[in-house]
Scaffold this motif. Structure first.
Motif, short mmCIF file in Angstrom:
data_model
loop_
_atom_site.label_atom_id
_atom_site.label_comp_id
_atom_site.label_asym_id
_atom_site.label_seq_id
_atom_site.Cartn_x
_atom_site.Cartn_y
_atom_site.Cartn_z
N LEU A 30 0.82 -1.21 0.00
CA LEU A 30 0.00 0.00 0.00
C LEU A 30 0.86 1.26 0.00
O LEU A 30 0.56 2.23 -0.70
CB LEU A 30 -0.92 0.00 1.22
N SER A 31 1.93 1.25 0.77
CA SER A 31 2.78 2.43 0.86
C SER A 31 3.44 2.76 -0.46
O SER A 31 3.51 3.93 -0.86
CB SER A 31 3.85 2.22 1.94
N VAL A 32 3.94 1.72 -1.15
CA VAL A 32 4.59 1.95 -2.44
C VAL A 32 3.58 2.38 -3.49
O VAL A 32 3.77 3.38 -4.20
CB VAL A 32 5.34 0.69 -2.91
N VAL A 33 2.49 1.63 -3.63
CA VAL A 33 1.54 1.89 -4.70
C VAL A 33 0.81 3.21 -4.49
O VAL A 33 0.61 3.98 -5.44
CB VAL A 33 0.53 0.73 -4.82
N ARG A 34 0.41 3.50 -3.25
CA ARG A 34 -0.32 4.74 -2.98
C ARG A 34 0.63 5.93 -2.75
O ARG A 34 0.18 7.03 -2.45
CB ARG A 34 -1.23 4.57 -1.76
N ILE A 36 2.69 6.81 -0.41
CA ILE A 36 2.46 7.44 0.89
C ILE A 36 3.66 8.25 1.35
O ILE A 36 3.51 9.39 1.83
CB ILE A 36 2.08 6.37 1.93
N LEU A 37 4.87 7.72 1.21
CA LEU A 37 6.04 8.46 1.69
C LEU A 37 6.30 9.73 0.90
O LEU A 37 6.56 10.80 1.49
CB LEU A 37 7.27 7.56 1.71
N PRO A 38 6.26 9.71 -0.45
CA PRO A 38 6.45 10.98 -1.18
C PRO A 38 5.38 12.02 -0.84
O PRO A 38 5.69 13.21 -0.75
CB PRO A 38 6.34 10.54 -2.65
N ASN A 39 4.14 11.57 -0.65
CA ASN A 39 3.10 12.53 -0.28
C ASN A 39 3.26 13.03 1.15
O ASN A 39 2.95 14.20 1.45
CB ASN A 39 1.72 11.90 -0.48
N ASP A 40 3.75 12.17 2.02
CA ASP A 40 4.06 12.61 3.38
C ASP A 40 5.13 13.70 3.35
O ASP A 40 5.04 14.70 4.07
CB ASP A 40 4.54 11.41 4.20
N GLU A 50 -2.78 20.57 3.30
CA GLU A 50 -3.53 19.55 2.57
C GLU A 50 -4.08 20.07 1.25
O GLU A 50 -4.54 19.31 0.41
CB GLU A 50 -4.70 19.03 3.41
N ASN A 51 -4.02 21.39 1.04
CA ASN A 51 -4.44 21.97 -0.24
C ASN A 51 -3.27 22.21 -1.18
O ASN A 51 -3.43 22.80 -2.25
CB ASN A 51 -5.18 23.30 0.00
N CYS A 186 18.63 4.11 -1.36
CA CYS A 186 18.29 5.14 -0.37
C CYS A 186 17.80 6.43 -1.01
O CYS A 186 17.11 7.22 -0.36
CB CYS A 186 19.50 5.43 0.51
N GLY A 187 18.14 6.66 -2.27
CA GLY A 187 17.72 7.89 -2.93
C GLY A 187 16.48 7.73 -3.79
O GLY A 187 16.10 8.67 -4.49
N MET A 188 15.83 6.57 -3.72
CA MET A 188 14.68 6.31 -4.58
C MET A 188 13.38 6.50 -3.81
O MET A 188 13.17 5.89 -2.77
CB MET A 188 14.75 4.87 -5.11
N ASP A 189 12.49 7.36 -4.33
CA ASP A 189 11.24 7.60 -3.62
C ASP A 189 10.17 6.56 -3.95
O ASP A 189 9.06 6.62 -3.41
CB ASP A 189 10.71 9.01 -3.89
N ASN A 190 10.50 5.61 -4.84
CA ASN A 190 9.59 4.51 -5.14
C ASN A 190 9.99 3.22 -4.43
O ASN A 190 9.53 2.14 -4.77
CB ASN A 190 9.49 4.26 -6.65
N VAL A 191 10.86 3.37 -3.43
CA VAL A 191 11.32 2.23 -2.64
C VAL A 191 11.07 2.53 -1.17
O VAL A 191 11.36 3.63 -0.69
CB VAL A 191 12.83 1.97 -2.86
N ILE A 192 10.53 1.56 -0.46
CA ILE A 192 10.36 1.65 0.99
C ILE A 192 11.12 0.51 1.63
O ILE A 192 10.98 -0.65 1.20
CB ILE A 192 8.88 1.61 1.38
N MET A 193 11.94 0.82 2.63
CA MET A 193 12.76 -0.20 3.30
C MET A 193 12.48 -0.20 4.80
O MET A 193 12.33 0.86 5.40
CB MET A 193 14.24 0.06 3.04
N THR A 194 12.42 -1.38 5.37
CA THR A 194 12.29 -1.54 6.81
C THR A 194 13.35 -2.54 7.28
O THR A 194 13.77 -3.41 6.51
CB THR A 194 10.88 -2.02 7.21
N PRO A 195 13.79 -2.44 8.53
CA PRO A 195 14.94 -3.22 9.01
C PRO A 195 14.58 -4.63 9.50
O PRO A 195 14.82 -4.97 10.66
CB PRO A 195 15.50 -2.35 10.13
#
Length: 230
Positions: A30-34, A36-40, A50-51, A186-195
């Motif tokens: 969900l985070s990658v497809v939607r 979420i991190l770039p919009n955050d 929000e506007n 680390c520089g890609m906004d289409n990648v989410i990493m968790t430890p």
């Protein structure tokens, strides 16, 4: 072999963290497809406006999901994917009696689905099972989710695929390689990493503790123990 020779019983904690791992896999997807991190980041950079600008995204609902390794975790993820009305397919060492399409190899599975979730065991048999060929088959709308072992995915091939737009994104709870090899991610906004935290929830820890206690009770009482390997 040495344990068997000595009459030592071996068990594992399989199944105790399946729900937790499946939850994170779905969260990563969900985070990658939607996006979420770039919009955050847009919200934070704009002081929470929000506007302000926003990045549009796809929905995962009614898309196709492939599961590589339909064990306890893969099965739990498939159940969650079904709740999103997703078409589910899988590849496994053995075909199972499940209502999902079976593919005999990973490349054919990847070619059929939009999202590929990896939940198979690590080791020599699955080393770089997800390689450049599989990523090419997944395609430019495809997303890879890996909560299994870093060794299952060829990291160099993944970096190339992400840089070239061969696939759309990735959610990674496990990674293979040293920091230098992973720096590009680390520089890609289409990648989410968790430890490697998919199985680390309070509920999973409690389930493991309870299983250990049950196993010890059954062992010393001379009963068949749960999750016995040997």
């Amino acid at each position: 072999a040495e344990a068997e020779k000595r009459g030592i019983t071996i068990t594992n904690a399989s199944g105790t963290n399946a729900a937790s791992c499946a939850d994170l896999a779905m969260g990563l997807l969900l985070s990658v497809v939607r996006k979420i991190l770039p919009n955050d980041k847009l919200m934070r950079d704009g002081g929470g406006d929000e506007n302000g600008p926003k990045i549009f995204s796809d929905t995962i609902t009614a898309k196709s999901a492939g599961v590589l390794g339909l064990g306890a975790i893969g099965g739990a993820f498939a159940a969650r994917a079904a709740a999103f009305e997703m078409e589910i397919a899988y590849h496994n060492r053995r075909q199972k009696d499940v209502p999902y399409a079976y593919y005999p190899d990973v490349s054919s599975l990847a070619a059929h689905v939009r999202y590929l979730m990896v939940s198979c065991p690590g080791g020599e048999e699955t080393h770089h099972l997800v390689n450049a060929e599989v990523l090419d088959a997944l395609g430019p709308d495809g997303v890879l989710i890996n909560i299994a072992r870093g060794s299952v995915v060829d990291t160099a091939a993944l970096v190339r695929a992400l840089e070239a737009g061969t696939i759309a994104g990735a959610g990674l709870d496990v990674l293979e390689g040293d920091k230098a090899a992973l720096q590009a991610l680390c520089g890609m906004d289409n990648v989410i990493m968790t430890p490697h935290l998919a199985g680390n929830t309070f509920e999973a820890e409690q389930a493991r503790n309870e299983l250990v206690a049950d196993i010890l009770d059954d062992f010393f009482a001379g009963r068949l123990v749960a999750n016995k390997i040997l």
